[in-house]
Enzyme design. Structure first.
Site, short mmCIF file in Angstrom:
data_model
loop_
_atom_site.label_atom_id
_atom_site.label_comp_id
_atom_site.label_asym_id
_atom_site.label_seq_id
_atom_site.Cartn_x
_atom_site.Cartn_y
_atom_site.Cartn_z
N TRP A 228 0.82 -1.31 -0.17
CA TRP A 228 0.02 0.07 -0.12
C TRP A 228 0.97 1.15 0.00
CZ3 TRP A 228 -4.15 -1.52 -2.00
CH2 TRP A 228 -4.70 -2.59 -1.59
N ASP B 244 -1.75 6.96 6.14
CA ASP B 244 -2.87 5.91 5.39
C ASP B 244 -3.11 5.17 6.85
OD1 ASP B 244 -4.25 3.96 4.61
OD2 ASP B 244 -2.74 3.14 2.99
N LYS C 40 -11.98 -1.93 6.90
CA LYS C 40 -11.14 -2.77 8.01
C LYS C 40 -11.88 -2.72 9.35
CE LYS C 40 -8.56 -3.44 4.31
NZ LYS C 40 -7.60 -2.39 3.90
C1 PLP Z 1 -6.87 -2.27 2.29
C2 PLP Z 1 -5.64 -1.00 2.37
C3 PLP Z 1 -5.99 -0.13 1.41
C4 PLP Z 1 -6.61 -0.08 -0.04
O1 PLP Z 1 -8.03 0.46 0.36
P1 PLP Z 1 -8.88 0.48 -0.60
O2 PLP Z 1 -10.45 0.96 -0.10
O3 PLP Z 1 -9.32 -1.07 -1.28
O4 PLP Z 1 -8.44 1.38 -1.75
C5 PLP Z 1 -4.77 0.97 1.35
N1 PLP Z 1 -3.92 0.99 2.38
C6 PLP Z 1 -4.06 0.30 3.46
C7 PLP Z 1 -3.14 0.09 4.44
C8 PLP Z 1 -5.17 -1.06 3.45
O5 PLP Z 1 -5.00 -1.77 4.61
#
Ligand code: PLP
Length: 373
Positions: free
Chosen positions: A116, A183, A207
């Protein structure tokens, strides 16, 4: 008509909460409170006699939902004055470009801790110079790099607080000589955050918050409006700040579910209590792994171990039994423990909604499986 739906719902309701132990990495387990209230709102939303699926996002009932959800984010995370809470579409991946679009003038620094993070780096390069301060890519991201220096002339420093795929986590708010952005998709609401240190925090909902479809963004208002480039209306944070995430139709249902989760978090006792539970819960599988003859963790520096995603494999001499263990576990109602293909083995995701009982069932399965071989 509504009667028909209610009958249908009551006939199927036992199916919703079957005895599965849900370790999926995302989309992932949500609290029963969130799912039941969402199901009810699909049938009759706020006594309107309408489903939340068929009501205007500009109705006063939905306005109350988004307002309360934003207020609860601020309350739970103790967001200081001068920040906006946004509810956007496009997933966390959209933020990989939206963030540099709005904040990157000439140069930004990124910490490369996984897939990511590296996706975020790739997008940022479209907008300016990107300085990767450190990377653990050569070690397949099995640890969080340390001792790196962040150039003070960076527009911002970006990091991924929890690396969902690799099971590493930075459970602290790093110091940076520039603006800080993160993020936090897979560990937001698992520890108190010093929001004042950040200019932007973003998190895909699927999540620890809500079903997929909405991304939570917390942005410092005065960090915006400093880049010279033209920003398309929908990708401009200021559009959504000004319009309270209602410039266009927001993801109504995921926002409703997010509100339920936030209420639930507050009822449980807030972020400190969630953190206490998460720490206690994560200790169970890590202790089991560390005392196991057959299993071992993949993260090399134990200080970097994630309390949200526990990655482990079978030791070399038992490697060929990995598939058997997945089957053994699934016979006990354990789902979602197959590791990401770039790590292999197993990954148990322990998000806030996962009851500690599920973790005990997993650990028991590990011990019982070990005893049979
Ligand atoms: C799941 C995840 C993403 C991607 O998320 P999307 O909503 O599918 O774009 C980005 N960063 C982290 C840390 C993630 O766990």
């Amino acid at each position: 008509m509504l009667n028909f739906f209610f009958n249908f719902a009551s006939k199927t309701k036992h199916k919703v909460f079957m005895k599965k132990h849900n370790f999926y990495a995302g989309p992932s387990i949500l609290s029963e409170y969130t799912i039941k209230n969402t199901a009810n709102a699909i049938l009759d939303f706020a006594d309107t006699g309408l489903s939340i699926l068929e009501i205007s996002h500009r109705s006063k009932e939905f306005q109350a939902v988004i307002d309360e959800a934003s207020a609860l984010v601020k309350e739970l995370l103790e967001v200081p004055e001068g920040y906006s809470v946004l509810w956007l579409g496009g997933g966390a991946s959209m933020q990989f470009c939206m963030l540099p679009f709005n904040l990157l003038k000439t140069k930004a620094s990124y910490l490369d801790t996984g897939t990511w993070a590296s996706n975020a780096i790739k997008e940022a390069r479209l907008f300016g110079e990107v300085d990767v301060v450190a990377s653990s890519k050569d070690a397949n991201y099995t640890f969080i790099p340390k001792g790196y220096e962040i150039p003070a002339d960076s527009d911002y420093f970006h990091f991924t607080s929890n690396n969902t795929i690799y099971g590493t986590e930075m459970r602290f708010d790093p110091d940076a000589p520039c603006r800080l952005v993160a993020d936090m998709s897979s560990d937001i609401f698992s520890r108190p955050i010093d929001v004042a240190k950040y200019d932007a925090i973003y998190a895909g909902a699927q999540k620890n918050l809500a079903p997929a479809g909405v991304t939570l963004v917390i942005v410092r208002d005065d960090a915006l409006g400093h880049v010279d480039r033209q920003i398309p209306t929908m990708l401009n944070y200021q559009t959504h700040v000004k319009k309270g995430s209602m410039f266009n139709t927001p993801p109504v249902l995921p926002i409703f579910s997010a509100l339920q989760t936030l209420r639930y978090y507050k009822m449980l006792g807030g972020i400190k209590e969630l953190e206490r539970r998460d720490l206690e819960k994560a200790r169970v599988p890590y202790d089991a792994i560390d005392s196991s003859r057959m299993f071992e963790g993949t993260v090399t520096d134990t200080a970097d171990r994630s309390i949200m995603n526990v990655c482990f494999v079978m030791k070399a001499e038992y490697k060929e039994l990995e598939k058997d263990f997945i089957d053994f576990a699934s016979a006990r109602g354990i789902v979602g423990i197959k590791g990401h293909r770039s790590v292999g083995g197993f990954r148990a995701s322990l998000y806030n909604a996962l009851p500690i009982e599920s973790v005990h069932v997993l650990v028991e399965a590990m011990k019982d499986f070990e005893a049979t071989r």
